[in-house]
Motif scaffolding. Structure first.
Motif, PDB file in Angstrom:
ATOM      1  N   GLN A 213       7.747  39.337  69.808  1.00  0.00           N
ATOM      2  CA  GLN A 213       6.397  38.926  69.382  1.00  0.00           C
ATOM      3  C   GLN A 213       5.921  37.744  70.219  1.00  0.00           C
ATOM      4  OE1 GLN A 213       3.577  39.955  67.586  1.00  0.00           O
ATOM      5  NE2 GLN A 213       4.725  39.988  65.672  1.00  0.00           N
TER       6      GLN A 213
ATOM      7  N   GLN B 292      -1.126  46.081  70.465  1.00  0.00           N
ATOM      8  CA  GLN B 292      -0.401  45.216  69.498  1.00  0.00           C
ATOM      9  C   GLN B 292      -0.647  45.698  68.062  1.00  0.00           C
ATOM     10  OE1 GLN B 292       1.295  41.951  69.786  1.00  0.00           O
ATOM     11  NE2 GLN B 292       1.393  41.757  67.564  1.00  0.00           N
TER      12      GLN B 292
ATOM     13  N   VAL C  76      11.799  41.607  64.131  1.00  0.00           N
ATOM     14  CA  VAL C  76      10.819  40.888  64.952  1.00  0.00           C
ATOM     15  C   VAL C  76      11.466  39.617  65.515  1.00  0.00           C
ATOM     16  CG1 VAL C  76       8.567  39.740  64.950  1.00  0.00           C
ATOM     17  CG2 VAL C  76       8.912  41.813  63.592  1.00  0.00           C
TER      18      VAL C  76
ATOM     19  N   ASP D 168      10.948  36.066  67.763  1.00  0.00           N
ATOM     20  CA  ASP D 168       9.966  35.100  68.262  1.00  0.00           C
ATOM     21  C   ASP D 168      10.212  34.917  69.764  1.00  0.00           C
ATOM     22  OD1 ASP D 168       8.356  33.022  68.927  1.00  0.00           O
ATOM     23  OD2 ASP D 168       9.261  31.555  67.559  1.00  0.00           O
TER      24      ASP D 168
ATOM     25  N   GLU E 133       2.028  47.063  65.296  1.00  0.00           N
ATOM     26  CA  GLU E 133       2.136  46.513  63.939  1.00  0.00           C
ATOM     27  C   GLU E 133       2.146  47.636  62.906  1.00  0.00           C
ATOM     28  OE1 GLU E 133      -0.950  43.547  63.829  1.00  0.00           O
ATOM     29  OE2 GLU E 133       0.227  42.237  65.161  1.00  0.00           O
TER      30      GLU E 133
ATOM     31  N   SER F 174       2.087  35.651  71.318  1.00  0.00           N
ATOM     32  CA  SER F 174       0.628  35.618  71.169  1.00  0.00           C
ATOM     33  C   SER F 174      -0.025  35.854  72.535  1.00  0.00           C
ATOM     34  CB  SER F 174       0.183  34.259  70.628  1.00  0.00           C
ATOM     35  OG  SER F 174       0.404  33.283  71.615  1.00  0.00           O
TER      36      SER F 174
ATOM     37  N   GLY G 141       7.677  45.369  72.819  1.00  0.00           N
ATOM     38  CA  GLY G 141       6.870  44.149  72.733  1.00  0.00           C
ATOM     39  C   GLY G 141       5.674  44.260  73.643  1.00  0.00           C
TER      40      GLY G 141
END
Ligand code: Z5A
Length: 212
Positions: free
Chosen positions: A134, A161, A177, A179, A165, A136, A13
């Motif tokens: 994951q 990142q 994946v 959250d 991906e 932001s 991550g």
């Protein structure tokens, strides 16, 4: 009857996604439920190679980019005999970063080809499960400023990142994946459920070889 092997579980991550927090919680939960489990983290800064890498990350010394990539890979290979022994003995290994970080970080540098970056890690023990936490960039920023180490800039992390991906499109690896914006406990529950499934599935399967 031969002992059932442990699973190789990797957490990957972006920066501050909670990998170390979750690796620790997972190992603790597995041990509490009677499943042998241990944590490994890469880079392993305790070995001679790891100390070179650590000095590089702390910007105490410079190393040529290809050279440092190969050192990160060598730092994984030097642990392989121990990893295989533990897995064979039935211990599940929970790994904080693995070859995917190696490829994502080096290929984020100019002039590096993804296949070249993967090649030194071809044949490493293949993870039974790779969870990508994951998060932001905005959420990551709420968890604190970047540190002082090499690579800890938002521009570089954004490229990393994108490389992750790309790597996640490879269906030969069991990517899942997660959250990572949820609370520590909610992320833990998610990770624990997936890990227990992976442990069950791995028991009777031979250990694979990565990217082979
Ligand atoms: N690297 C490489 O180039 N090539 C390679 O082959 C390998 C690595 C293996 C190693 O850094 C650097 O080496 C790394 C990649 C490169 N460079 N970067 N950037 P490291 O292993 O020493 O450290 P790190 O992996 O970068 O740690 P991290 O990403 O910064 O953190 P993390 O492990 O993902 O997160 P954490 O430490 O568990 O949590 C971070 C903070 O967030 C902390 O204050 C927690 O309390 C908090 N946190 C965690 N979870 C939550 C949730 N759910 N909500 C709110 N707050 C949370």
């Amino acid at each position: 009857m031969a002992c059932k092997r442990g699973a190789l579980i990797v957490l990957e991550g972006v920066d501050k996604a909670g990998k170390t927090t979750q690796c620790n919680k997972l190992v603790q939960a597995l041990q509490q439920s009677g499943k042998p489990a241990e944590m490994i983290r890469f880079p392993d800064r305790t070995t001679t190679i790891g100390q070179l890498i650590s000095a590089y990350l702390e910007k105490k010394r410079d190393l040529e980019d290809h050279t440092v990539h190969l050192l990160f890979s060598a730092n994984r290979w030097e642990l392989v005999p121990l990893m295989k022994k533990k897995l064979e003995q039935g211990t599940t290994l929970v790994v904080d970063r693995y070859a995917f970080s190696g490829v994502a970080f080096t290929s984020a540098k100019p002039g590096f080809d993804l296949d070249w970056c993967k090649s030194p890690d071809v044949g490493l023990p293949k993870p039974d499960l790779v969870m990508f936490l994951q998060l932001s960039p905005a959420e990551a920023a709420r968890r604190g400023q970047f540190g002082e180490e090499r690579y800890e800039t938002s521009v570089f992390q954004k490229t990393v990142q994108q490389k992750f991906e790309h790597l996640m499109k490879d269906t030969s690896v069991n990517w899942q994946v997660i959250d990572a914006a949820k609370s520590v406990d909610d992320v833990h529950e998610d990770i624990k459920t997936r890990s227990l499934n992976a442990i069950l599935a791995a028991q009777n399967l031979p250990l694979g070889e990565l990217w082979k």
